[in-house]
Design an enzyme around this catalytic site. Structure first.
Site, short mmCIF file in Angstrom:
data_model
loop_
_atom_site.label_atom_id
_atom_site.label_comp_id
_atom_site.label_asym_id
_atom_site.label_seq_id
_atom_site.Cartn_x
_atom_site.Cartn_y
_atom_site.Cartn_z
N TYR A 256 0.83 -1.62 -0.31
CA TYR A 256 0.31 0.08 -0.15
C TYR A 256 1.30 1.45 -0.25
CZ TYR A 256 -4.46 -2.64 0.59
OH TYR A 256 -5.43 -2.83 0.27
N LYS B 41 2.23 -14.43 5.15
CA LYS B 41 2.18 -15.22 4.37
C LYS B 41 3.25 -15.34 4.56
CE LYS B 41 0.13 -17.07 0.39
NZ LYS B 41 -0.07 -18.13 0.97
N ASP C 228 -3.96 -17.50 3.66
CA ASP C 228 -5.08 -17.98 3.62
C ASP C 228 -5.71 -19.16 3.75
OD1 ASP C 228 -2.53 -19.20 3.37
OD2 ASP C 228 -2.79 -20.55 1.32
N ASP D 193 -6.40 -5.52 4.47
CA ASP D 193 -7.92 -5.38 4.02
C ASP D 193 -9.04 -6.31 3.48
OD1 ASP D 193 -9.62 -3.78 2.49
OD2 ASP D 193 -8.03 -3.82 0.79
#
Ligand code: NAD
Length: 417
Positions: free
Chosen positions: A143, A213, A279, A303
């Site tokens: 971002y 992640k 995930d 987000d």
């Protein structure tokens, strides 16, 4: 702020941005409810003076600027403010007013509490098990907006640097690739995780999960996890038990002893700090939401996580949020939805996103009694099927109410408490 604590006077001035589109419908409703709750809770001893500041379309119409300096100055001076949704300017220098506000005040935490209200229809079978507090890092990650479009000289220059000086050979289609940079720092990650652990401690919550992640992005997302565990172990060692420690004990003493140590830590009221790959986390929130309480995560993961969890408890009209810098005390509470131009002016918009954000604001000020009253009134209304059409139409005994009527109903319920 005094020694890291917010010092709140009995009469508080709160700058507010009304908001574009549906903003002029939800903002007055929320202020009326908050004023009534504060009056009932403190019998005149405490009060809020709402001070309008301009931003968005209203600001542009009146001043020719989307985000006047006077607005920034008010938020800087009064520390705690609230905003309705803002139209994103098309073209011009500002990418997004929300991003500009966050960056200028360095509001590094995006806090989204997610809970279910009885009566609100949810797509999951056991929504009562959903009770999470998302700490999304707000200033870093992909971002940061450092990217170059494919085919530009800048993209080609960056690729040449990567190839010639960094030995990068892995770009599959170098001539036609756009490039983005993902900065994730030690300080940025640590201050976010520190805030999440402190929040869990202050609210008596059982766990903090670092969502990342790091299996793929080892130094950025993996770094976030590593630094998060460091904060827990080095700064909150007396109050936390981490999965790192569990793994070490398992190696040294065997699984049974490690489990016994974890059980002791839970019994002693320690916060369990664990991690989960993003995930898998999204899947787990649907399968076993009760396993998660406070979530600390990077900007982009945050987000996705925020929207999925909001959808699990009733969606966009009811999800509150805040952007906070716990070091300076600056905080802007906000409606998390947009200006909803398709329903603006029709008296059907759900004011609950902004109203629950106002509840968060009251909690942030330490005015818990007023916050509890509003939450209780909302619980009663939803349990009776009383809601705006976006929610009422899915309720078996739903009674759709206009925005203004719903607001008045909440005031009546406050008076009945
Ligand atoms: P939106 O959130 O305004 O609307 C999406 C859908 O959800 C619409 O169908 C809308 O009617 C519905 N909806 C939204 N809030 C609702 C509520 N409180 N009650 C009932 N229904 C509600 O998103 P959009 O249409 O993509 O964006 C419209 C404008 O808002 C754009 O200019 C966008 O940039 C801006 N925006 C601002 C913010 C913000 O200020 N935080 C956030 C998102 C979008």
């Amino acid at each position: 702020m005094k020694e890291g604590q917010l010092v709140v006077p009995e009469q508080v001035t709160v700058p507010f941005i009304e908001g574009d589109g549906v903003g002029s419908e939800i903002t007055p409703v929320c202020q009326r409810i908050v004023n009534k709750a504060v009056e009932l809770a403190y019998k005149g001893r405490r009060s809020i003076e709402w001070m309008e500041v301009l931003a968005g379309g209203k600001a542009f119409a009146q001043t020719g600027e989307w985000l006047p300096e006077a607005t920034m100055a008010a938020f800087r001076e009064y520390l705690v403010g609230i905003k309705g949704p803002l139209t994103t300017p098309v073209g011009g220098g500002i990418r997004s007013l929300n991003v500009a506000l966050r960056q200028t005040l360095d509001l590094y935490v995006c806090l989204r509490p997610v809970r279910w209200f009885k009566g609100v229809v949810s797509p999951v079978k056991e929504p009562q098990k959903v009770n999470m507090h998302i700490f999304r890092e707000n200033t870093e990650d992909i971002y940061a907006g450092i990217e170059w479009e494919q085919g530009t000289p800048e993209a080609q220059k960056l690729y040449a640097f990567l190839r010639d000086e960094m030995g990068v050979k892995k770009v599959r289609f170098p001539e036609t690739s756009s490039f983005g940079v993902k900065p994730v720092s030690v300080e940025g990650s640590k201050r976010l995780v520190r805030s999440a652990i402190l929040y869990a401690l202050q609210h008596g919550l059982p766990s903090v999960t670092l969502v990342h992640k790091g299996n793929i992005m080892k130094f950025t997302e993996g770094g976030f996890k590593k630094w998060g565990y460091e904060v827990a172990e080095q700064e909150f060692g007396d109050h936390t038990f981490t999965m790192n420690q569990f793994e070490q004990l398992k190696k040294d003493l065997g699984e049974e002893s490690a489990r016994a140590c974890m059980a002791d830590a839970v019994n002693a009221g320690k916060i369990i700090v664990k991690d989960c790959i993003c995930d898998a986390f999204l899947q787990n929130t649907l399968l076993m939401p009760e396993d998660y309480s406070v979530i600390a995560t990077l900007n982009l993961n945050g987000d996705y996580v925020s929207d999925q969890l909001a959808a699990m408890v009733g969606g966009i009209g009811i999800a509150p949020g805040a952007n906070i810098n716990y070091q300076t005390g600056h905080a802007i509470f906000e409606a998390t939805h947009g200006t909803a131009p398709n329903i603006a002016g029709k008296n059907v918009v759900n004011p609950c996103s902004l109203l629950l954000s106002s509840v968060m604001l009251l909690e942030y000020l330490g005015w818990k009694e007023a916050a509890v009253r509003i939450t209780a009134a909302l619980e009663k209304a939803f349990a009776q099927g009383e809601a705006t059409p976006d929610l009422a139409r899915f309720m078996p005994d739903g009674k759709p109410m206009g925005t203004a009527e719903f607001g008045e109903r909440i005031v009546t319920l406050l008076l009945e408490e």
